[in-house]
Design a protein around this motif. Structure first.
Motif, PDB file in Angstrom:
ATOM      1  N   PRO A  60       3.062  48.691  30.914  1.00 65.24           N
ATOM      2  CA  PRO A  60       4.299  49.258  31.457  1.00 65.24           C
ATOM      3  C   PRO A  60       5.437  49.124  30.451  1.00 65.24           C
ATOM      4  N   ALA A  61       6.355  50.096  30.443  1.00 69.39           N
ATOM      5  CA  ALA A  61       7.483  50.060  29.518  1.00 69.39           C
ATOM      6  C   ALA A  61       8.392  48.887  29.841  1.00 69.39           C
ATOM      7  N   GLU A  62       8.543  48.623  31.117  1.00 69.96           N
ATOM      8  CA  GLU A  62       9.353  47.464  31.501  1.00 69.96           C
ATOM      9  C   GLU A  62       8.773  46.884  32.788  1.00 69.96           C
ATOM     10  N   ILE A  63       9.135  45.610  33.057  1.00 72.20           N
ATOM     11  CA  ILE A  63       8.673  44.980  34.290  1.00 72.20           C
ATOM     12  C   ILE A  63       9.537  45.519  35.426  1.00 72.20           C
ATOM     13  N   ASN A  64       8.956  46.450  36.184  1.00 74.43           N
ATOM     14  CA  ASN A  64       9.695  47.101  37.246  1.00 74.43           C
ATOM     15  C   ASN A  64       9.192  46.574  38.587  1.00 74.43           C
ATOM     16  N   LEU A  65      10.049  45.853  39.298  1.00 78.47           N
ATOM     17  CA  LEU A  65       9.601  45.206  40.535  1.00 78.47           C
ATOM     18  C   LEU A  65       9.823  46.071  41.771  1.00 78.47           C
ATOM     19  N   GLU A  66      10.219  47.319  41.527  1.00 77.66           N
ATOM     20  CA  GLU A  66      10.529  48.195  42.648  1.00 77.66           C
ATOM     21  C   GLU A  66       9.347  48.346  43.622  1.00 77.66           C
ATOM     22  N   SER A  67       8.144  48.542  43.060  1.00 78.80           N
ATOM     23  CA  SER A  67       7.014  48.774  43.958  1.00 78.80           C
ATOM     24  C   SER A  67       6.651  47.487  44.730  1.00 78.80           C
ATOM     25  N   TRP A  68       6.917  46.337  44.130  1.00 79.65           N
ATOM     26  CA  TRP A  68       6.684  45.077  44.856  1.00 79.65           C
ATOM     27  C   TRP A  68       7.615  44.994  46.054  1.00 79.65           C
ATOM     28  N   ARG A  69       8.903  45.320  45.809  1.00 79.82           N
ATOM     29  CA  ARG A  69       9.882  45.267  46.887  1.00 79.82           C
ATOM     30  C   ARG A  69       9.482  46.246  47.991  1.00 79.82           C
ATOM     31  N   TYR A  70       9.090  47.439  47.542  1.00 76.07           N
ATOM     32  CA  TYR A  70       8.727  48.478  48.489  1.00 76.07           C
ATOM     33  C   TYR A  70       7.510  48.049  49.323  1.00 76.07           C
ATOM     34  N   ALA A  71       6.482  47.518  48.632  1.00 75.37           N
ATOM     35  CA  ALA A  71       5.262  47.087  49.336  1.00 75.37           C
ATOM     36  C   ALA A  71       5.586  45.977  50.328  1.00 75.37           C
ATOM     37  N   TRP A  72       6.485  45.119  49.960  1.00 76.75           N
ATOM     38  CA  TRP A  72       6.810  43.963  50.800  1.00 76.75           C
ATOM     39  C   TRP A  72       7.592  44.367  52.040  1.00 76.75           C
ATOM     40  N   SER A  73       8.568  45.302  51.871  1.00 76.08           N
ATOM     41  CA  SER A  73       9.456  45.524  53.017  1.00 76.08           C
ATOM     42  C   SER A  73       9.616  46.974  53.477  1.00 76.08           C
ATOM     43  N   GLU A  74       9.024  47.948  52.802  1.00 76.35           N
ATOM     44  CA  GLU A  74       9.273  49.320  53.224  1.00 76.35           C
ATOM     45  C   GLU A  74       8.034  50.187  53.450  1.00 76.35           C
ATOM     46  N   ALA A  75       6.947  49.825  52.795  1.00 73.06           N
ATOM     47  CA  ALA A  75       5.784  50.712  52.822  1.00 73.06           C
ATOM     48  C   ALA A  75       5.333  50.978  54.250  1.00 73.06           C
ATOM     49  N   CYS A  76       4.771  52.186  54.464  1.00 72.79           N
ATOM     50  CA  CYS A  76       4.322  52.542  55.799  1.00 72.79           C
ATOM     51  C   CYS A  76       2.889  52.097  56.013  1.00 72.79           C
ATOM     52  N   ILE A  77       2.684  51.369  57.086  1.00 71.02           N
ATOM     53  CA  ILE A  77       1.352  50.968  57.476  1.00 71.02           C
ATOM     54  C   ILE A  77       1.086  51.625  58.807  1.00 71.02           C
ATOM     55  N   GLY A  78       0.198  52.647  58.785  1.00 72.41           N
ATOM     56  CA  GLY A  78       0.066  53.457  59.966  1.00 72.41           C
ATOM     57  C   GLY A  78       1.368  54.208  60.169  1.00 72.41           C
ATOM     58  N   VAL A  79       1.958  54.062  61.332  1.00 77.60           N
ATOM     59  CA  VAL A  79       3.182  54.804  61.599  1.00 77.60           C
ATOM     60  C   VAL A  79       4.439  53.959  61.387  1.00 77.60           C
ATOM     61  N   SER A  80       4.278  52.636  61.305  1.00 73.80           N
ATOM     62  CA  SER A  80       5.480  51.807  61.173  1.00 73.80           C
ATOM     63  C   SER A  80       5.717  51.459  59.713  1.00 73.80           C
ATOM     64  N   CYS A  81       6.939  51.664  59.261  1.00 74.47           N
ATOM     65  CA  CYS A  81       7.244  51.468  57.848  1.00 74.47           C
ATOM     66  C   CYS A  81       8.010  50.172  57.636  1.00 74.47           C
ATOM     67  N   THR A  82       7.296  49.059  57.753  1.00 76.06           N
ATOM     68  CA  THR A  82       7.936  47.743  57.656  1.00 76.06           C
ATOM     69  C   THR A  82       7.527  47.000  56.396  1.00 76.06           C
ATOM     70  N   GLY A  83       6.635  47.577  55.632  1.00 75.83           N
ATOM     71  CA  GLY A  83       6.093  46.834  54.500  1.00 75.83           C
ATOM     72  C   GLY A  83       5.102  45.782  54.979  1.00 75.83           C
ATOM     73  N   LEU A  84       4.591  44.992  54.023  1.00 76.18           N
ATOM     74  CA  LEU A  84       3.559  43.996  54.362  1.00 76.18           C
ATOM     75  C   LEU A  84       4.145  42.778  55.042  1.00 76.18           C
ATOM     76  N   LYS A  85       5.460  42.608  54.923  1.00 75.68           N
ATOM     77  CA  LYS A  85       6.095  41.357  55.324  1.00 75.68           C
ATOM     78  C   LYS A  85       5.634  40.809  56.677  1.00 75.68           C
ATOM     79  N   PRO A  86       5.791  41.582  57.780  1.00 76.62           N
ATOM     80  CA  PRO A  86       5.414  40.986  59.071  1.00 76.62           C
ATOM     81  C   PRO A  86       3.935  40.605  59.123  1.00 76.62           C
ATOM     82  N   TYR A  87       3.101  41.394  58.457  1.00 76.00           N
ATOM     83  CA  TYR A  87       1.658  41.126  58.487  1.00 76.00           C
ATOM     84  C   TYR A  87       1.323  39.877  57.688  1.00 76.00           C
ATOM     85  N   PHE A  88       2.064  39.722  56.584  1.00 78.36           N
ATOM     86  CA  PHE A  88       1.873  38.523  55.775  1.00 78.36           C
ATOM     87  C   PHE A  88       2.171  37.288  56.626  1.00 78.36           C
ATOM     88  N   TRP A  89       3.257  37.356  57.381  1.00 78.86           N
ATOM     89  CA  TRP A  89       3.579  36.202  58.238  1.00 78.86           C
ATOM     90  C   TRP A  89       2.575  36.032  59.355  1.00 78.86           C
TER      91      TRP A  89
END
Lengths: 295, 306, 374
Positions: A60-89
């Protein structure tokens, strides 16, 4: 054993060639094991353009943490777009009590089965041990029914129960095999000294147990955290553990496929067990061998 | 009179205390044992029974003989699943053992950075099959993965589409499963190699045997138990494999890479064919037992001899 | 101090009888040694006395009270184990004090008694060490301290010296003997070492396959063994067993031993002392003559005139084994290899014929069929 390599008479041009071949083999297989991790890691730092234009191994050209943030708190899982966070807990809430309870029960049972042998103790152990071998498919259906009956369907406590029950054969096996090697004379001496069942366990056995406790906890932690089958069978929507959520995230087909988010999500899911492996690898290996060779 | 009555009833406390003292071990084992009896044996019996009924969406309890088994073995998907298990299991076990053994012998040659290499070989075992599947799905991605990498290196004709090729998808499972598990086999072999009596090796060296001969003729034969253990453990893993298929191929393309565990899940939870799902689960149990029982038998026999 | 009574005690595991009816009675302050090879049931019996093993049949009484169903901790016994069984996670001090702690003895009292025991066993400088930091002999002392500190009614020892090297073993043996003399407590001691048994015991019970062969004082066991098994088990080198026939010669009862010397068959006649003349009914029948090596030695005419029980014979010497104090001289009698204990300055060379005398007053006769003493 490899002392032999240093014995006299082992030096020749062939030997140097052999050493070279040896290291070539070791390193190329090292690459086979490590490259997927590097690819996943570097992909997670790239943006989608970089992914489309570069290749697997391009950095990668630079260490871009955007996709980590997105996966953690925004990504859609099924129909709810909460990221992995609640599932991780969910996974954390499921794993910690299940590991602790199954370890405590395993320790007590292993202790009672070895140091206070009653008639039929070996038979009881053999019957418990059988639980290590069953393919869990044979219990999925009745378990789903029972969880529904108990009102635990699609809840974290339900998964805790499942993981305690099917972890027990392993924890009992670990503790039993460990306690078998502790001399019975210790228990006899303590009995004569006036200590009872629980005093002996608390004052004599437990202080000797840290190695096996660590092995058991690591084993149970890895097994339960990594579980997919039970999570997928007994939970839906918000009650899912992180492995199930990860799979749903990766297979959610709406919108643009964001590989970098997939990879970041995979790494988030893998992080706890990888951390345990790095921090306590020695015990991890011991647990693997103990859990598999004799079970 | 009342006095003597109370006096007599007092020592009655002791028997209870004594009973507790002698039976405390049984009481401690009881909860675990009860859980196992109910959740393992009881549930297997339940599944076994349901497999003999015509249960569909909800379990029914009227006995219907081997109807579901007949149905199961007539389904082409089940045949595909069993064939896949054979192909996948066979290749997976063979490659993992050969690779694990080879790496263990190589690591046993007093190499530099052995600890680091061991850590690298073994770490995949710490992560979930779901993650393995996700990672390899990306690497083997026909558009953006390995194929593109080779193209950009100038090998334009390189084509690698196993993931979407129904004849080849099953082999991608082998690649990922070997990646995850062969380090573990390596660890088993390495532990055993370290336990080989060094005097035997010295004796062979004095007799003039070369290093490769010592390994082939003397050491590897003594590792027979490790070969056996690895075989049984890997076979056990193969029959149970479910997550990897879900994450890597999803059983596809079509049903081409489906395995019995996925079949069972599909029938039970997606298609409301509970009776059929139960029958396939019992077949899986039978398969595992066919592997495990000889293994336990040999282990126990060996322990008696030892 | 306590008396210990064992009445017809049996133990079986399924169809296997480990103990087949044991009867023993110990006075206050006695030192009983249970002697026998491994698997004879001696450790099982000790565990039953301790309450660590259940009793299939019979009764065990301590101070005339049946203790069959009494928990070990209420029997007021202490035990020293072969493996020492020290608690690995506790210091020496806590190891010794653990039994007192369990019995809720106050801290000051506990410290005082641990102190006393530690000083008696010369381990007070080791109090803060863990068992792993101790040598074998030190561990042994701690194990004894743990038993000692409780001031029990009965001490039980389960092969306590067998994990020590030879020199330490002798040292600790004396230590245990001193301890018994000082405390005067009843002790039961299990061993397979006949020297330990002889040196320590006030009475020895020899067990074989779950049965008592003889229960008597060490001297009695040594001089008048009840059967060939006991005779062969106690004493080193072992008693010589020589097939012989009871005969009457010139009105004196004696035994005749066949032998072959330089290809010629002949016989040796050894007269029996007067108190053995009662075995007239055995005339003409085969017996086994048991002779301890030290009662068979080079002939001394002066001694022979003093002691009429000494009987002479000549025999060819086969092998010599000097041990320093004595030379073990191998001869052949009755087709058996026989050992004589000879003063190193009175030996003859192998091949030569030598004059011997044997003390028939200390000889034993056994029935070859039942192997019992006659």
């Amino acid at each position: 054993m490899a002392d032999i390599a240093s014995l006299p008479g082992g030096n020749s041009p062939w030997r140097s060639a052999g050493r070279f071949g040896l290291y070539f083999l070791l390193i190329s297989f090292g690459a086979y094991y490590i490259l997927p991790l590097i690819v996943v890691l570097s992909t997670s730092f790239k943006d989608l353009d970089e992914i489309r234009n570069g290749t697997l191994l391009s950095l990668p050209a630079e260490i871009n943490l955007e996709s980590w943030r997105y996966a953690w708190s925004e990504a859609c899982i099924g129909v709810s777009c909460t990221g992995l966070k609640p599932y991780f807990w969910n996974s954390v809430m499921m794993t910690i009590p299940a590991v602790l309870i199954s370890t405590v029960l395993g320790a007590l049972t292993g202790y009672a089965l070895t140091k206070f042998k009653f008639r039929g103790a070996n038979m009881v152990f053999a019957m418990i041990l059988f639980g290590c071998f069953i393919p869990f498919q044979v219990v999925l259906l009745p378990m789903a029914q029972s969880l529904g009956f108990l009102g635990l369907a699609n809840t974290v406590p339900g998964l805790v129960l499942v993981h305690i029950v099917y972890g027990l054969p392993f924890t009992v096996l670990f503790f039993r095999n460990y306690y078998v090697s502790i001399p019975d004379d210790l228990i006899k001496a303590a009995t004569i000294d006036g200590a009872g069942f629980f005093t002996i366990f608390w004052r004599i056995l437990l202080p000797l147990s840290p190695p096996i406790i660590v092995v058991t906890i690591i084993w149970q932690f890895t097994q339960i955290w990594n579980d997919f089958l039970f999570g997928a069978s007994f939970t839906t929507g918000g009650g899912q553990p992180v492995t199930v959520a990860l799979n749903n995230l990766v297979n959610t087909t709406t919108g643009v496929k964001r590989y970098n988010v997939d990879m970041a999500a995979a790494l988030i899911t893998a992080a706890p067990t990888l951390a345990v492996y790095v921090l306590a690898g020695r015990y991890f290996v011991r647990g693997l061998t103990a859990g598999s060779v004799k079970g | 009179m009342t006095n003597s009555m109370t006096e007599k009833s007092l020592p009655a406390k002791r028997p209870l205390a004594d009973w507790l003292r002698w039976n405390v071990a049984k009481l401690v084992v009881a909860p675990t044992f009860a859980l196992i009896i109910f959740f393992v044996y009881g549930f297997i019996a339940w599944t076994g029974y349901v497999s003999f009924t015509k249960s569909k969406m909800l379990p029914t309890y009227s006995f219907d003989g081997i109807y579901q088994y007949v149905r199961l073995w007539k389904m082409s998907t089940w045949h595909v699943a069993m064939e896949n298990l054979l192909v996948f299991g066979g290749l997976f076990i063979l490659i993992a053992i050969v690779l694990g053994c080879l790496l263990a012998v190589a690591l046993d040659q007093r190499v530099r950075a052995e600890g680091l290499l061991r850590t690298v070989y073994l770490y995949p075992m710490a992560i979930s099959f779901i993650i393995t599947g996700t990672a390899w799905k990306w690497i083997l991605n026909p558009g953006l993965g390995l194929e593109k990498m080779f193209h950009s290196w100038g090998w334009e004709s390189f084509s690698f589409d196993w993931l979407i090729n129904s004849d080849m998808a099953i082999y991608t499972l082998v690649i990922a499963a070997v990646w995850q598990s062969s380090g573990f086999v390596m660890a088993l072999f390495l532990a055993a190699l370290r336990g080989v009596d060094s005097e035997i090796i010295k004796a062979a060296y004095l007799d003039g045997a070369s290093l490769s001969r010592i390994y082939l003729v003397i050491i590897l034969p003594t590792l027979r138990p490790v070969f056996l253990s690895s075989f049984f453990i890997l076979a056990h893993m193969a029959v149970k494999s479910f997550d990897l298929v879900v994450a890597l191929t999803g059983g596809g393309p079509g049903n081409s890479s489906i395995m019995p565990a996925n079949f069972m899940y599909e029938m039970t939870f997606r298609r409301n064919q509970i009776g059929l799902g139960a029958a396939s689960a019992m077949m899986m149990l039978a398969t595992v037992m066919a592997i495990v029982i000889p293994y336990l038998y040999s282990e126990l026999r060996e322990r008696k001899h030892g | 101090m306590a008396t210990l009574t064992i009445q017809n005690v049996k133990k079986s595991y399924g169809a296997v009888d480990v103990l087949k009816g044991i009867d023993l009675e110990l006075e206050n302050g006695e030192f009983l040694v249970l002697l026998g090879p491994s698997g004879c049931g001696k450790s099982t019996l000790l565990n039953m006395i301790a309450g660590l093993d259940t009793i299939t049949d019979g009764e065990i009484l301590i101070n005339n009270k049946v203790v069959n169903d009494v928990h070990p901790k209420d029997r007021d016994i202490a035990m020293v184990f072969q493996s020492y069984a020290l608690y690995p996670n506790m210091t020496v001090e806590r190891n010794i004090g653990f039994g007192l702690e369990m019995r809720k003895v106050t801290k000051e009292d506990r410290e005082r008694r641990v102190d006393e025991a530690a000083r008696m066993l010369q381990i007070d400088h080791l109090r803060d060490r863990k068992p792993a930091q101790l040598s074998g002999g030190q561990r042994q002392r701690v194990a004894m301290g743990r038993a000692l500190v409780r001031k029990p009614e009965i001490f039980l020892f389960d092969e306590p010296l067998s994990n020590l090297d030879a020199k330490l073993r002798v040292e600790m043996r004396t230590e245990i003997k001193k301890l018994h003399q000082r405390l005067g407590t009843t002790m039961v001691y299990v061993t397979h070492d006949q020297i330990e048994a002889m040196t320590l015991a006030s009475r020895i019970a020899i067990l074989r396959e779950g049965e008592i062969q003889q229960f008597a004082s060490p001297q009695e066991v040594y001089e008048r063994p009840a059967n060939m098994y006991v005779a062969g088990f106690v004493g080193s080198p072992a008693m010589n067993f020589i097939p012989a026939t009871v005969v009457s010669e010139n009105d004196r009862l004696g035994v005749s031993i066949e032998r072959t010397a330089r290809g010629e068959r002949s016989s040796v006649f050894l007269a029996l002392p007067d108190d053995l003349q009662s075995i007239g009914e055995w005339i003409g029948r085969e017996v086994i003559l048991g002779i301890r090596p030290e009662t068979l030695t080079h002939r001394s005419d002066a001694e022979m005139t003093q002691n009429k029980r000494l009987q002479p014979f000549d025999c060819q010497v086969e092998v010599l084994e000097p041990t320093g104090a004595d030379t073990l001289t191998y001869i052949e009698l009755g087709g058996r290899e026989v050992i004589a204990r000879v003063n190193p300055y009175n030996t003859s060379n192998p091949g030569e014929t030598m004059a011997f005398m044997v003390d028939m007053g200390k000889a034993s006769l056994f029935d070859p069929k039942s192997e019992m003493r006659i």
